[in-house]
Structures are given as C-alpha cells and as structure tokens.
Motif scaffolding. Structure first.
Motif, short mmCIF file in Angstrom:
data_model
loop_
_atom_site.label_atom_id
_atom_site.label_comp_id
_atom_site.label_asym_id
_atom_site.label_seq_id
_atom_site.Cartn_x
_atom_site.Cartn_y
_atom_site.Cartn_z
N TYR A 1 28.59 73.06 27.31
CA TYR A 1 29.26 73.42 26.08
C TYR A 1 28.47 73.19 24.88
CZ TYR A 1 33.24 73.87 28.99
OH TYR A 1 34.28 74.22 29.89
N ALA B 1 29.92 67.37 32.39
CA ALA B 1 29.15 67.70 31.38
C ALA B 1 28.39 69.23 31.73
CB ALA B 1 27.81 66.79 31.25
N GLN C 1 28.68 68.77 22.23
CA GLN C 1 28.55 67.65 23.39
C GLN C 1 28.92 66.19 22.80
OE1 GLN C 1 27.24 68.01 26.99
NE2 GLN C 1 27.69 70.37 26.84
N CYS D 1 33.87 72.80 23.19
CA CYS D 1 33.45 71.25 23.68
C CYS D 1 33.99 71.37 25.07
CB CYS D 1 34.26 70.39 22.79
SG CYS D 1 35.91 70.52 22.78
#
Length: 124
Positions: free
Chosen positions: A12, A9, A15, A105
């Motif tokens: 970006y 994670a 999400q 992403c």
C-alpha cells in the motif's frame, strides 16, 4: 484477513509499522482498522452524521474515501453508495469475504452488504 491478526504488509502507498499504528490510533481504532474488528452496532460517531458537503477520509491515513453525498441511511453502520477514484483507481478496495479496505493504507473499513437504498444496491 482474520480478526485479531495485524494486516499483512501489502504494497500500500502509505505504510507504518505495527508499533507506529498502535501509537497513531486509539485502542478501539486499532482494533477496527488494523485488526478487522467491528464497531458496536449503531455506536459509530458518524452513524447519524449526514453533512451536505465535504467528504469522509480514512481515519488511519487521511486518504479521501467518500463524498458526503454518497452516504445514505442504514441500520447502524455507515453506508456509502460509491467511493472516490483517482484516474481509474478506486480509493476503496474489496478483499475476500466482501471486506472493504482503504487502498492507500489497507485499513479495514467494513463490509459490503446488499441494500435497496443505494444506487449500486451495495453498502460499502
């Protein structure tokens, strides 16, 4: 990223949780885009698709990645010579091992390979 492990994670702009990605994408898309898998050689639906206008987007988040004019013929995977930029930020990033990813992403898009067909001598 190691194949078979979900993307970290990172920060970006776009999400989703791992469960949301699994709901949004097909199983095959999830394996490639989120786990770093590879499509079977020559089997991608865009391998022989060369539109004269328009652009290609990230399947995971719909972020514009490449102009149709940047696509060139290759031996079995999609190949592009350059990506879109917003201001000075490229829409496509490169992680370790020459892995190409969506900068919106973080989805896996492929790898850079040296080629004699593109102006940049790299395949994205």
């Amino acid at each position: 990223m190691r194949f078979g492990q979900p993307m970290e994670a990172k920060a970006y702009p776009f999400q989703l949780t791992d469960m949301e990605w699994k709901e949004k994408l097909t199983r095959a898309e999830y394996r490639v885009l989120r786990l770093g898998g590879t499509e079977p050689y020559g089997q991608g639906k865009f391998c022989s698709f060369f539109p004269k206008e328009g652009y290609f987007v990230c399947r995971a988040c719909d972020f514009p990645l490449y102009s149709s004019t940047s696509k060139f013929s290759d031996d079995g995977w999609d190949a592009y010579s350059k990506c879109y930029y917003t201001d000075d930020k490229p829409h496509v990033g490169i992680r370790e091992s020459q892995e190409v990813c969506c900068n919106n992403c973080g989805s896996h898009l492929g790898h850079i390979f040296h080629s004699h067909e593109a102006d940049t001598k790299q395949r994205q």
